[in-house]
Design a protein around this motif. Structure first.
Motif, PDB file in Angstrom:
ATOM      1  N   TRP A  64       0.833  -1.203   0.000  1.00  0.00           N
ATOM      2  CA  TRP A  64       0.000   0.000   0.000  1.00  0.00           C
ATOM      3  C   TRP A  64       0.870   1.257   0.000  1.00  0.00           C
ATOM      4  O   TRP A  64       0.588   2.223  -0.720  1.00  0.00           O
ATOM      5  N   ALA A  65       1.954   1.220   0.794  1.00  0.00           N
ATOM      6  CA  ALA A  65       2.818   2.400   0.905  1.00  0.00           C
ATOM      7  C   ALA A  65       3.432   2.756  -0.442  1.00  0.00           C
ATOM      8  O   ALA A  65       3.628   3.928  -0.759  1.00  0.00           O
ATOM      9  N   VAL A  66       3.730   1.745  -1.274  1.00  0.00           N
ATOM     10  CA  VAL A  66       4.364   2.029  -2.558  1.00  0.00           C
ATOM     11  C   VAL A  66       3.400   2.762  -3.491  1.00  0.00           C
ATOM     12  O   VAL A  66       3.793   3.688  -4.202  1.00  0.00           O
ATOM     13  N   VAL A  67       2.126   2.379  -3.477  1.00  0.00           N
ATOM     14  CA  VAL A  67       1.195   2.926  -4.476  1.00  0.00           C
ATOM     15  C   VAL A  67       0.123   3.832  -3.865  1.00  0.00           C
ATOM     16  O   VAL A  67      -0.865   4.137  -4.526  1.00  0.00           O
TER      17      VAL A  67
ATOM     18  N   GLU B 166      11.987  -4.268  15.807  1.00  0.00           N
ATOM     19  CA  GLU B 166      11.905  -4.421  14.356  1.00  0.00           C
ATOM     20  C   GLU B 166      10.598  -3.862  13.794  1.00  0.00           C
ATOM     21  O   GLU B 166      10.578  -3.332  12.691  1.00  0.00           O
ATOM     22  N   ILE B 167       9.498  -3.963  14.569  1.00  0.00           N
ATOM     23  CA  ILE B 167       8.219  -3.459  14.047  1.00  0.00           C
ATOM     24  C   ILE B 167       8.287  -1.951  13.880  1.00  0.00           C
ATOM     25  O   ILE B 167       7.928  -1.412  12.837  1.00  0.00           O
ATOM     26  N   ALA B 168       8.772  -1.266  14.930  1.00  0.00           N
ATOM     27  CA  ALA B 168       8.869   0.186  14.841  1.00  0.00           C
ATOM     28  C   ALA B 168       9.783   0.587  13.696  1.00  0.00           C
ATOM     29  O   ALA B 168       9.503   1.540  12.951  1.00  0.00           O
ATOM     30  N   MET B 169      10.874  -0.184  13.513  1.00  0.00           N
ATOM     31  CA  MET B 169      11.790   0.110  12.414  1.00  0.00           C
ATOM     32  C   MET B 169      11.089  -0.073  11.069  1.00  0.00           C
ATOM     33  O   MET B 169      11.157   0.798  10.192  1.00  0.00           O
ATOM     34  N   GLY B 170      10.373  -1.185  10.933  1.00  0.00           N
ATOM     35  CA  GLY B 170       9.644  -1.440   9.692  1.00  0.00           C
ATOM     36  C   GLY B 170       8.641  -0.351   9.398  1.00  0.00           C
ATOM     37  O   GLY B 170       8.510   0.110   8.263  1.00  0.00           O
ATOM     38  N   LEU B 171       7.930   0.102  10.432  1.00  0.00           N
ATOM     39  CA  LEU B 171       6.913   1.139  10.225  1.00  0.00           C
ATOM     40  C   LEU B 171       7.562   2.468   9.861  1.00  0.00           C
ATOM     41  O   LEU B 171       7.030   3.214   9.030  1.00  0.00           O
ATOM     42  N   ALA B 172       8.706   2.775  10.470  1.00  0.00           N
ATOM     43  CA  ALA B 172       9.415   4.011  10.102  1.00  0.00           C
ATOM     44  C   ALA B 172       9.844   3.950   8.645  1.00  0.00           C
ATOM     45  O   ALA B 172       9.754   4.936   7.907  1.00  0.00           O
ATOM     46  N   VAL B 173      10.291   2.769   8.224  1.00  0.00           N
ATOM     47  CA  VAL B 173      10.714   2.607   6.823  1.00  0.00           C
ATOM     48  C   VAL B 173       9.529   2.755   5.883  1.00  0.00           C
ATOM     49  O   VAL B 173       9.657   3.319   4.796  1.00  0.00           O
ATOM     50  N   ILE B 174       8.338   2.285   6.326  1.00  0.00           N
ATOM     51  CA  ILE B 174       7.149   2.402   5.470  1.00  0.00           C
ATOM     52  C   ILE B 174       6.869   3.863   5.139  1.00  0.00           C
ATOM     53  O   ILE B 174       6.556   4.207   3.998  1.00  0.00           O
ATOM     54  N   SER B 175       7.008   4.757   6.115  1.00  0.00           N
ATOM     55  CA  SER B 175       6.744   6.166   5.809  1.00  0.00           C
ATOM     56  C   SER B 175       7.774   6.726   4.829  1.00  0.00           C
ATOM     57  O   SER B 175       7.467   7.629   4.046  1.00  0.00           O
ATOM     58  N   ILE B 176       8.998   6.164   4.843  1.00  0.00           N
ATOM     59  CA  ILE B 176       9.993   6.573   3.850  1.00  0.00           C
ATOM     60  C   ILE B 176       9.605   6.046   2.467  1.00  0.00           C
ATOM     61  O   ILE B 176       9.699   6.754   1.463  1.00  0.00           O
ATOM     62  N   ILE B 177       9.128   4.794   2.435  1.00  0.00           N
ATOM     63  CA  ILE B 177       8.669   4.232   1.155  1.00  0.00           C
ATOM     64  C   ILE B 177       7.535   5.082   0.596  1.00  0.00           C
ATOM     65  O   ILE B 177       7.446   5.332  -0.600  1.00  0.00           O
ATOM     66  N   MET B 178       6.672   5.581   1.501  1.00  0.00           N
ATOM     67  CA  MET B 178       5.542   6.394   1.043  1.00  0.00           C
ATOM     68  C   MET B 178       6.016   7.693   0.394  1.00  0.00           C
ATOM     69  O   MET B 178       5.479   8.113  -0.629  1.00  0.00           O
ATOM     70  N   THR B 179       7.023   8.347   0.960  1.00  0.00           N
ATOM     71  CA  THR B 179       7.489   9.602   0.357  1.00  0.00           C
ATOM     72  C   THR B 179       8.186   9.336  -0.977  1.00  0.00           C
ATOM     73  O   THR B 179       8.121  10.169  -1.877  1.00  0.00           O
ATOM     74  N   ALA B 180       8.840   8.165  -1.100  1.00  0.00           N
ATOM     75  CA  ALA B 180       9.565   7.882  -2.338  1.00  0.00           C
ATOM     76  C   ALA B 180       8.676   7.190  -3.363  1.00  0.00           C
ATOM     77  O   ALA B 180       8.933   7.271  -4.558  1.00  0.00           O
TER      78      ALA B 180
END
Lengths: 118, 347
Positions: A80-83, B162-176
């Protein structure tokens, strides 16, 4: 750059070879002196009490269970985050509902005391 | 036979990068000991070589020639495998990190990255958590109570962060809008609000940065989260029973982890190889490429200093405090940040 994966494989093999080489080198180079006491687990010089193959606190088990659930939900969020920009508001509402379920789960285990350590 | 020089260059690059980061370990060891000494108002290593520069070399030679003892009470296979895993996993993470701008010399392309993976950030999360196995297996196979506790702590700590790390990375994926490392850097090379301030994720995603920084310390098992090692309470924790090079490999793994974590933070939050005015996007000249690698190295060096500085400044957390921080503060914060990013991003 079609043979991309080749470089990763070379890199990985190099890392494994270096690690193996270091282990082997120290095995070859080091002296060997056997003493009986070296074979006992280190407990600060005191006589050993029991074994290390003990059962341990169920807290660790609970943490592992909670981790499993939350980690899977994290993985679901990545596509979801990607798209999310092209999915628009519909995708956002659905994701927020999903995240709220996740947050409620966290609230639940929090209230039930699964995160307390005393 | 026609030699494919492009292939030769890329293979040579993989080899050079690996030995390059390997060379960084003694430098980090020296830096750590010297900085620690000055923080504690001492001089630090100054006997071996000029300014004590050869101290890490002496350390390495010494660990090679010490007795490599495998006690009879351990699980031999896992006992040997554990230090190797603790060393290999952080080294692998560096393979997908872009540490410079593409260079083109006489038609040959040199991309300062071993493997341009389209799921780079997922690869990093995957391999980085593999490193935890080294500690857990080491702790368990040692058949020693302190080691077992250290290994358990390492696993529980990993599970909490690891969960908090994964979620932080998700917000980076969202900006990119991509999981490719090069795209994540690419987004950060644009100007913010039409000004020359670069849109580094540390500015656009400050909450994710704080969460990721905390989890990075936990992931590398460094103070203030070095409970798995806990020298004063667990006598080394997972490596109590280790000796010789096996023991040293845990430390090499730790320094590699510090290096790759710093490189990762630079890539995700500090604009990677980009610095406005020094490196240009789209310029494939040799000079620009070298400057970009230099910029990347400088940023990584500063973050490594920050890691060391923190280690010798903060005391160790108590175990329940650590779990509380992971589950009750960082995790809700990261979840909140994702919703915030989504709403602001769609506006």
């Amino acid at each position: 750059m079609s043979s991309n994966l080749l470089f990763l494989i070379i890199y990985t093999l190099l890392a494994i070879a270096t690690a193996g080489g270091m282990l082997f080198a120290s095995y070859l180079l080091g002296p060997r002196r056997n003493r009986e006491l070296k074979d006992t687990p280190y407990e600060c010089g005191m006589p050993i009490l029991g074994t290390a193959r003990e059962r341990f606190s169920v807290k660790f088990y609970l943490t592992a269970l909670a981790f499993l659930l939350f980690d899977i939900e994290t993985v679901f969020l990545i596509p979801w985050a990607v798209v999310y920009k092209s999915l628009g508001v519909t995708g956002l509402v659905e994701a927020v509902i999903f995240i709220l379920i996740l947050a409620f789960g966290l609230y639940y285990i929090w209230e039930r005391g699964a995160l307390e350590w005393d | 036979m026609q030699i494919n020089w492009q292939l030769v260059i890329d293979i040579a690059k993989a080899v050079i990068v690996f030995f390059g980061i390997l060379t960084c370990i003694p430098i980090l060891v020296y830096a750590e000991r010297k900085i620690c000494a000055y923080i504690q108002d001492r001089r630090g290593p100054n006997r071996v070589g000029p300014l004590g520069l050869l101290q890490p070399v002496a350390d390495a030679i010494k660990s090679f020639f010490k007795e490599d003892y495998t006690p009879s009470h351990v699980d031999k296979v896992l006992f040997t495998l554990a230090p190797a895993m603790a060393f290999i996993a952080p080294a692998l993470v560096f393979a997908v990190i872009p540490f410079g701008h593409l260079m083109e010399i006489k038609g040959y392309k040199i991309l300062p990255q071993v493997f341009d993976m389209n799921i780079g950030i997922l690869f990093v999360l995957m391999i980085a958590s593999l490193g935890g196995y080294g500690l857990i297996l080491g702790g368990w196979s040692s058949n020693n109570k302190y080691s077992l506790l250290g290994g358990l702590r390492a696993s529980a700590q990993m599970l909490s962060y690891e969960i908090a790390m994964g979620l932080a990375v998700i917000s980076i994926i969202m900006t990119a809008g991509s999981t490719r490392m090069a795209d994540i850097v690419g987004v950060q090379t644009q100007g913010l609000w039409g000004t020359c301030i670069p849109a580094w994720n540390i500015i656009t995603q400050p909450i994710a940065f704080i969460v990721f920084l905390c989890t990075a310390f936990a992931e590398t098992n460094r103070l203030p989260f070095d409970l798995a090692e806990g020298d004063s309470e667990l006598i080394g924790g997972y490596h109590t029973e280790y000796s010789s090079m096996k023991f040293a490999m845990f430390f090499m793994g730790e320094y590699l982890a510090v290096l790759t974590m710093s490189a990762l933070i630079v890539t995700l939050f500090l604009g990677g190889w980009y610095f406005p005015g020094i490196t240009e996007v789209g310029n494939t000249s040799l000079l620009n490429g070298i400057l970009s690698i230099f910029v990347f190295g400088t940023k990584v060096g500063m973050l490594v200093f920050f890691f060391i500085w923190t280690r010798w400044t903060l005391p160790r957390f108590r175990y329940d405090q650590l779990m509380k921080l992971g589950w009750k503060i960082l995790l809700p914060l990261a979840l909140f940040n994702i919703i915030l990013t989504a709403i602001l991003g769609l506006r």
